[in-house]
Design a protein around this motif. Structure first.
Motif, mmCIF file in Angstrom:
data_model
loop_
_atom_site.group_PDB
_atom_site.id
_atom_site.type_symbol
_atom_site.label_atom_id
_atom_site.label_comp_id
_atom_site.label_asym_id
_atom_site.label_seq_id
_atom_site.Cartn_x
_atom_site.Cartn_y
_atom_site.Cartn_z
ATOM 1 N N ARG A 1 -13.722 -2.208 12.179
ATOM 2 C CA ARG A 1 -12.924 -2.717 11.066
ATOM 3 C C ARG A 1 -12.182 -1.578 10.362
ATOM 4 N NH1 ARG A 1 -15.289 -6.644 6.266
ATOM 5 N NH2 ARG A 1 -13.335 -6.894 5.106
ATOM 6 N N ALA A 2 -12.848 -0.450 10.184
ATOM 7 C CA ALA A 2 -12.195 0.691 9.541
ATOM 8 C C ALA A 2 -11.052 1.222 10.399
ATOM 9 C CB ALA A 2 -13.227 1.790 9.280
ATOM 10 N N ALA A 3 -11.234 1.257 11.717
ATOM 11 C CA ALA A 3 -10.161 1.718 12.598
ATOM 12 C C ALA A 3 -8.965 0.776 12.546
ATOM 13 C CB ALA A 3 -10.682 1.828 14.031
ATOM 14 N N ALA A 4 -9.224 -0.529 12.493
ATOM 15 C CA ALA A 4 -8.121 -1.481 12.390
ATOM 16 C C ALA A 4 -7.372 -1.306 11.071
ATOM 17 C CB ALA A 4 -8.652 -2.907 12.528
ATOM 18 N N GLU A 5 -8.124 -1.094 9.980
ATOM 19 C CA GLU A 5 -7.484 -0.880 8.683
ATOM 20 C C GLU A 5 -6.661 0.414 8.687
ATOM 21 O OE1 GLU A 5 -6.314 -1.648 4.847
ATOM 22 O OE2 GLU A 5 -7.359 -2.925 6.286
ATOM 23 N N ARG A 6 -7.164 1.432 9.352
ATOM 24 C CA ARG A 6 -6.421 2.680 9.455
ATOM 25 C C ARG A 6 -5.116 2.471 10.226
ATOM 26 N NH1 ARG A 6 -6.025 6.670 6.407
ATOM 27 N NH2 ARG A 6 -3.871 5.966 6.610
ATOM 28 N N THR A 7 -5.171 1.676 11.276
ATOM 29 C CA THR A 7 -3.972 1.375 12.054
ATOM 30 C C THR A 7 -2.932 0.666 11.206
ATOM 31 O OG1 THR A 7 -5.281 1.234 14.089
ATOM 32 C CG2 THR A 7 -3.111 0.190 14.105
ATOM 33 N N LEU A 8 -3.368 -0.309 10.409
ATOM 34 C CA LEU A 8 -2.432 -1.027 9.547
ATOM 35 C C LEU A 8 -1.832 -0.115 8.494
ATOM 36 C CD1 LEU A 8 -4.343 -4.403 9.047
ATOM 37 C CD2 LEU A 8 -2.489 -3.908 10.629
ATOM 38 N N LEU A 9 -2.643 0.765 7.928
ATOM 39 C CA LEU A 9 -2.126 1.684 6.913
ATOM 40 C C LEU A 9 -1.116 2.657 7.515
ATOM 41 C CD1 LEU A 9 -5.375 2.471 4.880
ATOM 42 C CD2 LEU A 9 -3.443 1.056 4.175
ATOM 43 N N ASP A 10 -1.376 3.135 8.732
ATOM 44 C CA ASP A 10 -0.415 4.020 9.386
ATOM 45 C C ASP A 10 0.911 3.300 9.627
ATOM 46 O OD1 ASP A 10 -2.220 6.072 9.413
ATOM 47 O OD2 ASP A 10 -2.866 5.766 11.485
ATOM 48 N N ALA A 11 0.830 2.045 10.081
ATOM 49 C CA ALA A 11 2.063 1.285 10.313
ATOM 50 C C ALA A 11 2.808 1.042 9.004
ATOM 51 C CB ALA A 11 1.731 -0.044 10.991
ATOM 52 N N ASP A 12 2.074 0.777 7.924
ATOM 53 C CA ASP A 12 2.712 0.607 6.618
ATOM 54 C C ASP A 12 3.418 1.884 6.182
ATOM 55 O OD1 ASP A 12 1.990 -2.002 6.340
ATOM 56 O OD2 ASP A 12 0.218 -1.613 5.124
ATOM 57 N N GLY A 13 2.763 3.015 6.403
ATOM 58 C CA GLY A 13 3.367 4.278 6.007
ATOM 59 C C GLY A 13 4.638 4.579 6.778
ATOM 60 N N VAL A 14 4.628 4.321 8.075
ATOM 61 C CA VAL A 14 5.826 4.562 8.886
ATOM 62 C C VAL A 14 6.943 3.608 8.481
ATOM 63 C CG1 VAL A 14 6.746 4.570 11.231
ATOM 64 C CG2 VAL A 14 4.463 5.459 10.801
ATOM 65 N N GLY B 1 7.179 -7.005 5.675
ATOM 66 C CA GLY B 1 5.834 -6.784 6.164
ATOM 67 C C GLY B 1 4.963 -6.037 5.175
ATOM 68 N N ARG B 2 5.219 -6.148 3.852
ATOM 69 C CA ARG B 2 4.457 -5.386 2.872
ATOM 70 C C ARG B 2 3.156 -6.110 2.561
ATOM 71 N NH1 ARG B 2 7.355 -1.512 0.022
ATOM 72 N NH2 ARG B 2 9.549 -1.403 0.565
ATOM 73 N N ARG B 3 2.149 -5.338 2.371
ATOM 74 C CA ARG B 3 0.856 -5.882 1.995
ATOM 75 C C ARG B 3 0.627 -5.585 0.536
ATOM 76 N NH1 ARG B 3 -2.600 -2.534 5.515
ATOM 77 N NH2 ARG B 3 -4.339 -3.829 4.837
ATOM 78 N N ARG B 4 -0.146 -6.414 -0.119
ATOM 79 C CA ARG B 4 -0.282 -6.297 -1.559
ATOM 80 C C ARG B 4 -0.991 -5.003 -1.961
ATOM 81 N NH1 ARG B 4 -4.096 -11.208 -3.003
ATOM 82 N NH2 ARG B 4 -2.440 -12.194 -1.816
ATOM 83 N N ARG B 5 -0.720 -4.564 -3.142
ATOM 84 C CA ARG B 5 -1.275 -3.304 -3.604
ATOM 85 C C ARG B 5 -2.757 -3.460 -3.934
ATOM 86 N NH1 ARG B 5 2.507 0.488 -4.957
ATOM 87 N NH2 ARG B 5 4.663 -0.209 -4.905
ATOM 88 N N GLY B 6 -3.492 -2.443 -3.596
ATOM 89 C CA GLY B 6 -4.911 -2.462 -3.919
ATOM 90 C C GLY B 6 -5.117 -2.351 -5.413
ATOM 91 N N PRO B 7 -6.065 -3.065 -5.966
ATOM 92 C CA PRO B 7 -6.251 -3.078 -7.413
ATOM 93 C C PRO B 7 -6.707 -1.748 -7.971
ATOM 94 C CG PRO B 7 -8.046 -4.214 -6.309
ATOM 95 C CD PRO B 7 -7.043 -3.908 -5.260
ATOM 96 N N ALA B 8 -7.354 -0.915 -7.159
ATOM 97 C CA ALA B 8 -7.927 0.310 -7.713
ATOM 98 C C ALA B 8 -6.980 1.497 -7.609
ATOM 99 C CB ALA B 8 -9.248 0.639 -6.997
#
Length: 476
Positions: free
Chosen positions: A427-440, A394-401
């Motif tokens: 949209r920002a809240a959804a992105e935050r949710t995905l980042l939290d799930a990635d971190g866990v 379930g990994r998402r690609r790395r941000g270029p910056a």
């Protein structure tokens, strides 16, 4: 006592003389005649105390399927039974027909076929059968509830069964039993055979070679008779709905598919259901009864209000086996706050067992993060930049910056065409949710566990794939 529509119609006929004669005596006389006829009809009706009811029905029925049963009425009285039968089942059993008309002569029995189409899992009960015995005129009837307790256990639908044949074929390939003549893989010794070109030289048995004066190699097969422990999270995390079904239903489907697959592979499968305490267990399920026993135990499981006591999981696994096992934790990884207890217990489990943790992703959240106002399409890959978590990592690609996976640090989401500021915040809240799930998920991987992430339809086959990988690499 109950009256029929014929009785009401005859009473209505009494209005005619009342209108024609202009006096009420004719109407009263007619009503008296009808009441007398109804009384005689009830007296001539069959005695319901001499009627017996028997059921012939399955004990288990799968949700969203149809099961047939039979209702048997035996008339031990001296008069013929003209009955309307209504079985007292809960509406969620999908029982039909709701009313059955039967005529049972004296000293005989008749049967009525019934059908169950349950749409909710659980244990459904019927306290009895309501009978109305009408007389020969059909005006009035005796009514009685005959005790006939029955129980129907509605098991989960097991929609993931369609993935079982393909996974069994992969297991047979690992075992070297397919017509493709593939060599079996694994770490458990199987047999000796002559060396052929292309064999791994590390498989040569030098002692057997010395005895036979010819090269002999060992063949291996996947380990059998290993322990597989499935832990289903029945806490409040399972109440969250993804794609119009609770996360607990996804865990149940995964448990059924993995149990059927592991039992078919010759492993011993155990089930533990818990929230703040153990809600159910299945020990030593075999290939013949694993689906039935798992389904019966999981039928009554509902997500509770209490948080799951993950600290009790190592003790629950040790109660099943003290040897190395393949442990699957069917839960969800959402945020550090919600999954902190699970992360804290993972090092204790991974130190002794092979651990897989599942996490259900919501396609609607991924669609909101992409700014997709039309809603998610779970059967298609999402737009570039936010790939779906269909794979086990379930990994998402790395941000270029920034180099972080899918990071949005340092950039502000652009306002969608025709959108509002609320869309940006959503949209920002959804992105935050995905980042939290990635971190866990990353934190769980660092403890040595494998994380399986996907949509509700994708998680069960991905769990089965993780089990097959573990057998192929000898990690069981």
């Amino acid at each position: 006592m109950a009256v029929s529509g014929r009785f009401v119609a005859l009473l209505a006929v009494g209005v005619v003389p009342l209108v024609l004669l202009g006096t009420g005596w004719g109407g009263f006389a007619w009503v008296a005649v009808v009441l007398l006829a109804a009384t005689v009809d009830v007296v001539l009706a069959a005695d319901l105390r001499r009627v017996r009811v028997d059921r012939r029905m399955p004990r288990l029925a799968r949700r969203d399927t149809v099961a047939d049963g039979t209702l048997v009425l035996a008339n031990d009285g001296g008069r013929a039974l003209r009955a309307v039968v209504r079985d007292m089942w809960e509406p969620s059993t999908g029982h039909g027909p709701t009313r059955v008309r039967l005529t049972v002569p004296s000293g005989e029995r008749r049967t009525a076929r019934v059908r169950f189409a349950p749409f909710r899992r659980g244990r459904r009960r019927s306290a009895g059968v309501t009978l109305r015995a009408f007389g020969p005129l059909g005006l009035a009837a005796r009514q009685r509830v005959l005790p006939a307790p029955a129980e129907l256990v509605v098991t989960p639908p097991f929609r993931s069964r369609r993935h079982l044949p393909s996974r069994l074929a992969r297991l047979r390939e690992l075992d070297g039993e397919t017509t493709l003549q593939l060599r079996g893989h694994g770490t458990e010794f199987d047999s000796l055979r002559d060396y052929v070109r292309g064999d791994d030289v590390r498989s040569i048995d030098w002692r057997a070679t010395a005895r036979r004066q010819d090269l002999v190699v060992r063949t291996w097969r996947p380990e059998r008779d290993r322990r597989v422990v499935v832990v289903v999270d029945a806490g409040r995390a399972g109440a969250g709905r993804v794609e119009d079904e609770p996360r607990l239903d996804t865990a149940i489907e995964s448990a059924l598919l993995l149990g059927a697959l592991a039992a078919a592979a010759g492993d011993r499968v155990d089930l533990v259901v818990l929230d703040d305490r153990v809600r159910g267990r299945v020990a030593g399920a075999t290939r013949a009864d694993v689906v039935q026993r798992f389904g019966e135990t999981l039928a009554e499981v509902e997500p509770g209000l209490a948080a799951t006591d993950w600290a009790a999981v190592p003790a629950a696994v040790d109660a099943v086996t003290t040897s190395r096992a393949f442990v699957v934790l069917l839960s969800s990884l959402d945020s550090v706050g919600a999954s902190g207890d699970l992360l804290a217990v993972l090092p204790r489990l991974t130190a002794r067992h092979t651990v897989v943790v599942t996490s259900v992703t919501d396609p609607a959240v991924a669609a909101a993060a992409r700014g997709d106002a039309a809603g998610p399409d779970v059967h298609q890959a999402p737009a570039s930049g936010y790939p779906a978590d269909g794979g086990h990592g379930g990994r998402r690609r790395r941000g270029p910056a920034t180099g972080r996976r899918g990071s949005t640090a340092g950039r502000v989401p652009r306002l969608p065409a025709g959108g509002t500021e609320r869309d940006v915040y959503r949209r920002a809240a959804a992105e935050r949710t995905l980042l939290d799930a990635d971190g866990v998920a990353d934190a769980a991987r660092r403890t040595g566990a494998e994380v399986v992430r996907g949509t509700p339809a994708a998680v069960p086959p991905l769990v089965a794939d993780a089990y097959i990988r573990a057998k192929a690499t000898g990690r069981l």
